[in-house]
Design a protein around this motif. Structure first.
Motif, PDB file in Angstrom:
ATOM      1  N   GLY A 475       0.793  -1.223   0.000  1.00 27.03           N
ATOM      2  CA  GLY A 475       0.000   0.000   0.000  1.00 27.03           C
ATOM      3  C   GLY A 475       0.827   1.275   0.000  1.00 27.03           C
ATOM      4  O   GLY A 475       0.350   2.336  -0.400  1.00 27.03           O
ATOM      5  N   ASN A 476       2.060   1.157   0.448  1.00 24.40           N
ATOM      6  CA  ASN A 476       2.881   2.365   0.561  1.00 24.40           C
ATOM      7  C   ASN A 476       4.077   2.374  -0.378  1.00 24.40           C
ATOM      8  O   ASN A 476       4.953   3.228  -0.260  1.00 24.40           O
ATOM      9  CB  ASN A 476       3.334   2.544   2.007  1.00 24.40           C
ATOM     10  N   PHE A 477       4.124   1.428  -1.272  1.00 26.60           N
ATOM     11  CA  PHE A 477       5.165   1.445  -2.314  1.00 26.60           C
ATOM     12  C   PHE A 477       4.468   1.731  -3.643  1.00 26.60           C
ATOM     13  O   PHE A 477       4.432   0.907  -4.543  1.00 26.60           O
ATOM     14  CB  PHE A 477       5.946   0.127  -2.329  1.00 26.60           C
ATOM     15  N   VAL A 478       3.875   2.903  -3.703  1.00 28.41           N
ATOM     16  CA  VAL A 478       3.220   3.348  -4.920  1.00 28.41           C
ATOM     17  C   VAL A 478       4.143   4.408  -5.523  1.00 28.41           C
ATOM     18  O   VAL A 478       4.037   5.589  -5.241  1.00 28.41           O
ATOM     19  CB  VAL A 478       1.804   3.910  -4.626  1.00 28.41           C
ATOM     20  N   ASP A 479       5.112   3.947  -6.246  1.00 26.56           N
ATOM     21  CA  ASP A 479       6.150   4.737  -6.900  1.00 26.56           C
ATOM     22  C   ASP A 479       7.173   5.381  -5.972  1.00 26.56           C
ATOM     23  O   ASP A 479       8.338   5.471  -6.313  1.00 26.56           O
ATOM     24  CB  ASP A 479       5.570   5.786  -7.851  1.00 26.56           C
ATOM     25  N   VAL A 480       6.744   5.911  -4.818  1.00 24.49           N
ATOM     26  CA  VAL A 480       7.724   6.338  -3.812  1.00 24.49           C
ATOM     27  C   VAL A 480       7.328   5.689  -2.481  1.00 24.49           C
ATOM     28  O   VAL A 480       6.169   5.347  -2.292  1.00 24.49           O
ATOM     29  CB  VAL A 480       7.774   7.884  -3.635  1.00 24.49           C
ATOM     30  N   PRO A 481       8.294   5.501  -1.570  1.00 26.34           N
ATOM     31  CA  PRO A 481       7.930   4.924  -0.273  1.00 26.34           C
ATOM     32  C   PRO A 481       7.233   5.976   0.576  1.00 26.34           C
ATOM     33  O   PRO A 481       7.847   6.967   0.954  1.00 26.34           O
ATOM     34  CB  PRO A 481       9.291   4.534   0.324  1.00 26.34           C
ATOM     35  N   PHE A 514      14.082   1.388  -4.953  1.00 30.73           N
ATOM     36  CA  PHE A 514      14.903   2.290  -4.141  1.00 30.73           C
ATOM     37  C   PHE A 514      16.002   2.961  -4.956  1.00 30.73           C
ATOM     38  O   PHE A 514      16.415   4.073  -4.639  1.00 30.73           O
ATOM     39  CB  PHE A 514      15.485   1.562  -2.920  1.00 30.73           C
ATOM     40  N   THR A 515      16.488   2.280  -6.007  1.00 33.20           N
ATOM     41  CA  THR A 515      17.493   2.925  -6.861  1.00 33.20           C
ATOM     42  C   THR A 515      16.904   4.208  -7.436  1.00 33.20           C
ATOM     43  O   THR A 515      17.560   5.255  -7.468  1.00 33.20           O
ATOM     44  CB  THR A 515      17.911   1.969  -8.000  1.00 33.20           C
ATOM     45  N   LYS A 516      15.670   4.109  -7.894  1.00 29.80           N
ATOM     46  CA  LYS A 516      14.991   5.299  -8.436  1.00 29.80           C
ATOM     47  C   LYS A 516      14.841   6.376  -7.359  1.00 29.80           C
ATOM     48  O   LYS A 516      15.147   7.546  -7.586  1.00 29.80           O
ATOM     49  CB  LYS A 516      13.602   4.902  -8.953  1.00 29.80           C
ATOM     50  N   TRP A 517      14.385   5.986  -6.184  1.00 25.20           N
ATOM     51  CA  TRP A 517      14.094   6.969  -5.136  1.00 25.20           C
ATOM     52  C   TRP A 517      15.369   7.616  -4.587  1.00 25.20           C
ATOM     53  O   TRP A 517      15.374   8.800  -4.228  1.00 25.20           O
ATOM     54  CB  TRP A 517      13.296   6.289  -4.014  1.00 25.20           C
ATOM     55  N   LEU A 518      16.454   6.841  -4.543  1.00 23.33           N
ATOM     56  CA  LEU A 518      17.704   7.413  -4.041  1.00 23.33           C
ATOM     57  C   LEU A 518      18.209   8.551  -4.931  1.00 23.33           C
ATOM     58  O   LEU A 518      18.898   9.458  -4.461  1.00 23.33           O
ATOM     59  CB  LEU A 518      18.775   6.322  -3.882  1.00 23.33           C
ATOM     60  N   LYS A 519      17.851   8.519  -6.213  1.00 24.13           N
ATOM     61  CA  LYS A 519      18.206   9.649  -7.081  1.00 24.13           C
ATOM     62  C   LYS A 519      17.532  10.922  -6.572  1.00 24.13           C
ATOM     63  O   LYS A 519      18.081  12.020  -6.661  1.00 24.13           O
ATOM     64  CB  LYS A 519      17.734   9.402  -8.516  1.00 24.13           C
ATOM     65  N   PRO A 532      16.096  16.455   3.557  1.00 27.66           N
ATOM     66  CA  PRO A 532      14.724  16.821   3.922  1.00 27.66           C
ATOM     67  C   PRO A 532      13.958  15.712   4.644  1.00 27.66           C
ATOM     68  O   PRO A 532      14.293  14.543   4.536  1.00 27.66           O
ATOM     69  CB  PRO A 532      14.071  17.108   2.569  1.00 27.66           C
ATOM     70  N   PHE A 533      12.904  16.133   5.335  1.00 28.24           N
ATOM     71  CA  PHE A 533      12.045  15.165   6.039  1.00 28.24           C
ATOM     72  C   PHE A 533      11.370  14.233   5.053  1.00 28.24           C
ATOM     73  O   PHE A 533      11.117  13.080   5.348  1.00 28.24           O
ATOM     74  CB  PHE A 533      10.933  15.879   6.823  1.00 28.24           C
ATOM     75  N   VAL A 534      10.982  14.788   3.901  1.00 25.79           N
ATOM     76  CA  VAL A 534      10.298  13.961   2.903  1.00 25.79           C
ATOM     77  C   VAL A 534      11.016  14.092   1.565  1.00 25.79           C
ATOM     78  O   VAL A 534      11.564  15.136   1.237  1.00 25.79           O
ATOM     79  CB  VAL A 534       8.800  14.343   2.734  1.00 25.79           C
ATOM     80  N   ILE A 535      11.014  12.995   0.826  1.00 30.38           N
ATOM     81  CA  ILE A 535      11.635  12.936  -0.504  1.00 30.38           C
ATOM     82  C   ILE A 535      10.630  12.271  -1.448  1.00 30.38           C
ATOM     83  O   ILE A 535      10.171  11.181  -1.110  1.00 30.38           O
ATOM     84  CB  ILE A 535      12.917  12.075  -0.495  1.00 30.38           C
ATOM     85  N   PRO A 536      10.283  12.825  -2.575  1.00 24.51           N
ATOM     86  CA  PRO A 536      10.617  14.154  -3.061  1.00 24.51           C
ATOM     87  C   PRO A 536      10.123  15.235  -2.086  1.00 24.51           C
ATOM     88  O   PRO A 536       9.051  15.096  -1.487  1.00 24.51           O
ATOM     89  CB  PRO A 536       9.855  14.254  -4.384  1.00 24.51           C
ATOM     90  N   ASN A 537      10.939  16.281  -1.945  1.00 18.24           N
ATOM     91  CA  ASN A 537      10.636  17.290  -0.936  1.00 18.24           C
ATOM     92  C   ASN A 537       9.580  18.272  -1.417  1.00 18.24           C
ATOM     93  O   ASN A 537       9.829  19.083  -2.299  1.00 18.24           O
ATOM     94  CB  ASN A 537      11.899  18.051  -0.551  1.00 18.24           C
ATOM     95  N   VAL A 538       8.395  18.208  -0.786  1.00 15.25           N
ATOM     96  CA  VAL A 538       7.348  19.180  -1.108  1.00 15.25           C
ATOM     97  C   VAL A 538       7.034  20.039   0.112  1.00 15.25           C
ATOM     98  O   VAL A 538       6.045  20.759   0.136  1.00 15.25           O
ATOM     99  CB  VAL A 538       6.059  18.480  -1.610  1.00 15.25           C
ATOM    100  N   LEU A 539       7.894  19.915   1.152  1.00 14.83           N
ATOM    101  CA  LEU A 539       7.716  20.768   2.340  1.00 14.83           C
ATOM    102  C   LEU A 539       8.654  21.963   2.195  1.00 14.83           C
ATOM    103  O   LEU A 539       9.218  22.202   1.128  1.00 14.83           O
ATOM    104  CB  LEU A 539       8.022  19.971   3.609  1.00 14.83           C
ATOM    105  N   ASN A 540       8.861  22.685   3.265  1.00 11.47           N
ATOM    106  CA  ASN A 540       9.777  23.821   3.185  1.00 11.47           C
ATOM    107  C   ASN A 540      11.212  23.345   3.052  1.00 11.47           C
ATOM    108  O   ASN A 540      11.569  22.272   3.529  1.00 11.47           O
ATOM    109  CB  ASN A 540       9.673  24.680   4.453  1.00 11.47           C
ATOM    110  N   GLN A 541      12.034  24.176   2.431  1.00 16.16           N
ATOM    111  CA  GLN A 541      13.438  23.836   2.224  1.00 16.16           C
ATOM    112  C   GLN A 541      14.133  23.455   3.527  1.00 16.16           C
ATOM    113  O   GLN A 541      14.923  22.527   3.565  1.00 16.16           O
ATOM    114  CB  GLN A 541      14.168  25.037   1.611  1.00 16.16           C
ATOM    115  N   ASN A 542      13.819  24.196   4.600  1.00 11.55           N
ATOM    116  CA  ASN A 542      14.555  23.886   5.835  1.00 11.55           C
ATOM    117  C   ASN A 542      13.876  22.848   6.719  1.00 11.55           C
ATOM    118  O   ASN A 542      14.278  22.638   7.852  1.00 11.55           O
ATOM    119  CB  ASN A 542      14.886  25.157   6.618  1.00 11.55           C
ATOM    120  N   ASP A 543      12.843  22.181   6.204  1.00  6.89           N
ATOM    121  CA  ASP A 543      12.282  21.023   6.911  1.00  6.89           C
ATOM    122  C   ASP A 543      13.214  19.848   6.637  1.00  6.89           C
ATOM    123  O   ASP A 543      12.939  18.987   5.793  1.00  6.89           O
ATOM    124  CB  ASP A 543      10.878  20.707   6.400  1.00  6.89           C
ATOM    125  N   ALA A 544      14.318  19.831   7.351  1.00  9.14           N
ATOM    126  CA  ALA A 544      15.370  18.859   7.018  1.00  9.14           C
ATOM    127  C   ALA A 544      16.239  18.597   8.235  1.00  9.14           C
ATOM    128  O   ALA A 544      16.211  19.350   9.212  1.00  9.14           O
ATOM    129  CB  ALA A 544      16.233  19.416   5.888  1.00  9.14           C
TER     130      ALA A 544
END
Ligand code: BGC
Length: 882
Positions: A475-481, A514-519, A532-544
């Motif tokens: 359920g949670n491996f839908v293109d990104v983890p 994961f090879t894809k996501w690590l990019k 960042p807290f989330v990848i791809p990062n859609v939060l603030n730049q300094n949420d990291a």
């Protein structure tokens, strides 16, 4: 001939039964599962030195590859060999191409044969191929979008009719979009993939897909039709109703390259000759679902013979953005298991609800027939309240609702196109006529990863836990983890991913995923090295930069290296790993990481009435220091593998200082830690923070703590993955089993007893009295606590990778039975082939069956034995008193 040999160890009788049948005259070997960059016959290889792998099947024991030969050419028969190599070694995984420079968009054919240590030579494998991707200058297509501002919520359709003058020999379609696309040729979908082009750090790179579309084309008139959805690019993603994070304009880029049978070529590209209009999808977005008005369907729009009326407008060409186009490297998202509706019922509130029996991610395919204009709404929920009512408050602002408007009296089957839902139950409103079970089918949709692991035991609750872990993964491996698949979040939370990655690599082949996501991890890493807290990062730049979250940059590459033997991942990620460790050093003071924001041991045990200090709070900077050490250690490990000796020396010195600073700051002279929690001791022991002579007492403090809580865990996201590992390592297997088999809250089996079919975000998502935890953070499909799966495979079944020979080239088989388990059995499809470990205990005898694939070896350690058995490939039987 059966050969049985028995061996005696000093303490126990070990019977080694060679059940394996060896027929000397029939010792043959063959090859299977040939891949390039983990993929079977892939179409968009960007790596200039793509890597080949194969598995050896042998009927003989102790089979190793002695040498291999690869040959490669540009014709299916490889009559002209462009590159060949013959190497004497036993490498059969990820062997890099080393010939002349490969051209772009070219199909290369290859095959391999091997010779083993018994003198057998395999036949040349069937010819395989890979196709190289496009170079930037190969793209002649233009990005196209609707004219003017792209303000409509509806999905635009793009259409192009074209003529092919001759018979088609081959045809490849290269497609991508800003947003999501569904492409068809002459009315048929070009692939069974959903959510293409996938979610990446779009500002840096966008994937394109390549499809072989020869079969869909014909001489004469043909039509391409593509519809676009908002997806992650333009739609709502992230917090506070954030939209258009990557851009406000959905766009399409497509290039169709046709070769005729006479060798001449033709290219059809997106440009200003295309037309655009709108169809039946009125709105679609990841969180909220889709509204589809069948009355607006344009019959035959993506086929020949359709007449574009005045609603079809010219498109506009857009300038190419700064983002790179890269070939897709991970698996596509596709449909998987289907679930029949089990029960339709009225809730106490009078709503019509359907139960599918499994919390899953995907959607419901709904059959309906009724008067034009009839609107049917499907709402989705993971759980019912204790009164039995449909519960959606935990979805927060995500609507998760699909609306279908009927066009006429004919029967139609509806499903969404650009949205997915997390649910076990659906509520149906507006259904015309009687809703029957056969009108509904739920379909699970996730990244197309092969199932690699199987695990079962004599305990049905544990088997259900394994089921829940694997459904949490699906359920949670839908293109990104993602953290969760249902509420208004569904983000690539790094802490969750690092906690679960090694378990994930048992259950499914996550190498490409994961090879894809690590990019994206590298792409979104901040210039100062923070992650960042989330990848791809859609939060603030300094949420990291949170400890245990940002460490994903070192942990996941290392896990993938160990699981798949992929040195390339370490090479590619090394700079990112190093930047992360250097970032911590840059914010540390006196070698102590005691600055910045940290999530800490997220969702640890915290009772309501905490007058006695029962809440298991672990000092956040103490945790941070252990992850500082861990990341540094993993960087050192990677540097060793890559032969970066200067870095090994440099970071070893740093590691010593980190540990010294930790002890000074966090430990009393007698070895008590400033936070007397399970997580504190678990992290200190797992990451070797304490001097050797103080480790046993620390492990005892951990045991005392567990006992003090009545054999309950109190750990959160960071302590949980290592809890049982640490107990096992320090000889407290029985305590690890007590925790694993604990059925009351907090424990892994408590949700199982409460009827869970996936892993919950919280230990008490549903409390003992049947009420829910706080609705603003209560997902019932969150894989982090499923990290216990790693321990179950490694300790119960006993299948362990050995990092010195990664990818299960060498396997440690060390099952450790415990408490009342009487059998356990697991299988793992590794890059060498299938590993099996299966045991039973009957009449005081422990019986173990082990299978080791060809070109791999194993070390077998029986329970409580002090002796190791080294074995080669083949199947073996062991027995000992237990
Ligand atoms: C997510 C988590 C995540 C956390 C950060 C939550 O909203 O669902 O799983 O790791 O935030 O602490």
């Amino acid at each position: 001939m059966n050969r049985i040999s028995r061996m005696l160890s000093a303490m126990f009788t070990i019977a080694l039964l060679f059940l394996f049948t060896v027929n000397a005259s029939a010792q043959k070997i063959s090859l299977k599962d040939l891949t390039v960059e983990y993929l079977v016959n892939p179409f968009s290889i960007d790596n200039p030195k793509p890597r080949f792998s194969w598995k050896i099947i042998s009927t003989a024991k102790n089979t190793k590859q002695n040498n291999y030969e690869i040959r490669l050419g540009t014709s299916p028969k490889i009559d002209k060999v462009l590159w060949k190599t013959a190497v004497n070694n036993n490498q059969s995984v990820l062997i890099a191409y080393d010939g002349p420079q490969l051209s772009s968009k070219t199909k290369y054919y290859w095959q391999v044969r091997v010779k083993d240590n018994h003198g057998n030579v395999s036949a040349w494998s069937p010819v395989q191929f890979f196709q190289t991707g496009l170079k930037p200058e190969d793209w002649s297509a233009k990005w196209i979008a609707v004219e003017g501002k792209d303000t409509s919520l509806a999905s635009p359709l793009f259409r192009k009719e074209f003529n092919l003058k001759k018979e088609v020999k081959s045809a490849m379609a290269y497609i991508t979009a800003k947003g999501l696309y569904e492409a068809s040729i002459n009315g048929g979908r070009v692939s069974d993939a959903y959510f293409a082009p996938g979610w990446t750090s779009y500002k840096d790179h966008i994937q394109y897909q390549v499809y072989d579309v020869k079969q869909s084309l014909k001489k004469g008139a043909n039509v391409i039709g593509v519809s676009l959805g908002d997806g992650w690019y333009k739609g709502r993603i992230g917090f506070s109703n954030q939209k258009q994070f990557y851009g406000d304009t959905r766009a399409l880029l497509m290039q169709l390259e046709v070769e005729y049978t006479d060798g001449s070529k033709e290219t059809i590209v997106t440009d200003n000759s295309w037309k655009t209009g709108y169809g039946p999808i009125l709105t679609s977005n990841i969180y909220d679902g889709e509204t589809y008005d069948a009355r607006l369907e344009l019959s035959g729009w993506n086929n020949i013979g359709f007449k574009e009326n005045t609603n079809w407008k010219p498109v506009q060409e857009l300038a190419m953005g700064p983002e790179k186009l890269i070939g897709m490297s991970g698996p596509p998202v596709t449909k998987h298991e289907e679930f029949k509706a089990l029960k339709i019922f009225k809730t106490p509130l009078g709503e019509t609800v359907v139960d599918f029996g499994q919390n899953l991610v995907g959607w419901v395919m709904l059959k309906a027939k009724g008067a034009a204009g009839t609107k049917i709404t499907i709402s989705h929920a993971e759980v019912l309240t204790k009164e039995g009512n449909f519960y959606t408050t935990n979805l927060r602002s995500a609507k998760q609702q699909n609306n279908y408007i009927l066009k006429d009296g004919t029967e139609q089957v509806f499903e969404p196109h650009f949205s997915f839902q997390g649910f076990r139950y659906v509520k149906i409103d507006g259904y015309p006529g009687e809703l029957k079970l056969e009108n509904l089918t739920a379909v699970a949709v996730y990244s197309d990863m092969k199932t690699t692991g199987k695990f079962s035991t004599s305990n049905p609750l544990l088997n259900q836990l394994q089921h829940n872990i694997s459904w949490g993964q699906k359920g949670n491996f839908v293109d990104v983890p993602t953290d969760c698949p249902q509420r208004d979040e569904r983000l690539g939370w790094t802490g969750d991913a690092q906690a679960f990655a090694s378990t994930a690599a048992y259950n499914m082949d996550v190498s490409g995923f994961f090879t894809k996501w690590l990019k994206d991890v590298s792409a979104d890493q901040l210039p100062n090295g923070s992650v960042p807290f989330v990848i791809p990062n859609v939060l603030n730049q300094n949420d990291a930069g949170s400890a245990g979250w940002a460490d994903v940059a070192t942990i996941v590459p290392w896990d993938m290296y160990v699981s798949y033997g992929d040195k390339g991942i370490l090479e590619t990620q090394y700079e990112s790993m190093k930047k992360w460790v250097n970032y911590i050093s840059s914010v540390a003071k006196n070698n102590l990481w005691n600055t910045g924001f940290h999530f800490g041991d997220w969702l640890f045990y915290r009772p309501n009435d905490d007058n006695d200090g029962r809440a298991a709070v672990t000092d956040k900077y103490m945790i941070a220091q252990t992850f500082y050490a861990h990341s540094t250690q993993l960087l050192i490990n990677a540097a060793k593998v890559l032969g970066k000796t200067d870095d090994v020396t440099k970071y070893n010195a740093l590691l010593e200082q980190i540990k010294t600073a930790y002890i000074k700051e966090n430990m009393t002279p007698s070895g008590k830690l400033i936070s007397n929690t399970q997580t504190a001791y678990v992290l200190a022991l797992q990451f070797d923070m304490l001097p050797e002579n103080l480790r046993a007492q620390a492990a005892q403090r951990l045991v005392d703590n567990v006992r003090d809580y009545g054999n309950h865990l109190t750990t959160g996201f960071l302590g949980t993955p290592y809890l049982c590992h640490v107990l096992s390592r320090f000889g407290h297997e029985d305590v690890a089993y007590d925790l694993l088999l604990q059925e009351s809250y907090p424990s892994w089996l408590y949700p199982v007893k409460m009827g869970a079919t996936t892993i919950w975000e919280r230990w008490d998502g549903i409390k003992q009295d049947g009420s829910f935890q706080t609705a603003d953070m209560n997902s019932f499909n969150h894989y982090a606590y499923g990290a216990i799966g790693d321990w179950m495979y490694k300790n119960i079944a006993g299948i362990n990778p050995v990092s010195a020979q990664p990818g299960y080239k060498n396997i440690l088989i060390a099952p450790r039975p415990g408490r009342k388990l009487t059998n356990a059995s697991a299988e793992l499809e590794t890059v060498y082939g299938t590993v099996k470990s299966s045991w039973t205990i009957t009449g005081g005898v422990f019986k173990l069956d082990v299978t080791v694939p060809a070109n791999a070896s194993a070390t077998v350690v029986l329970p409580k034995a002090d002796k190791k058995e080294e074995i080669g490939s083949g199947s073996y039987h062991f027995e000992c008193k237990y």
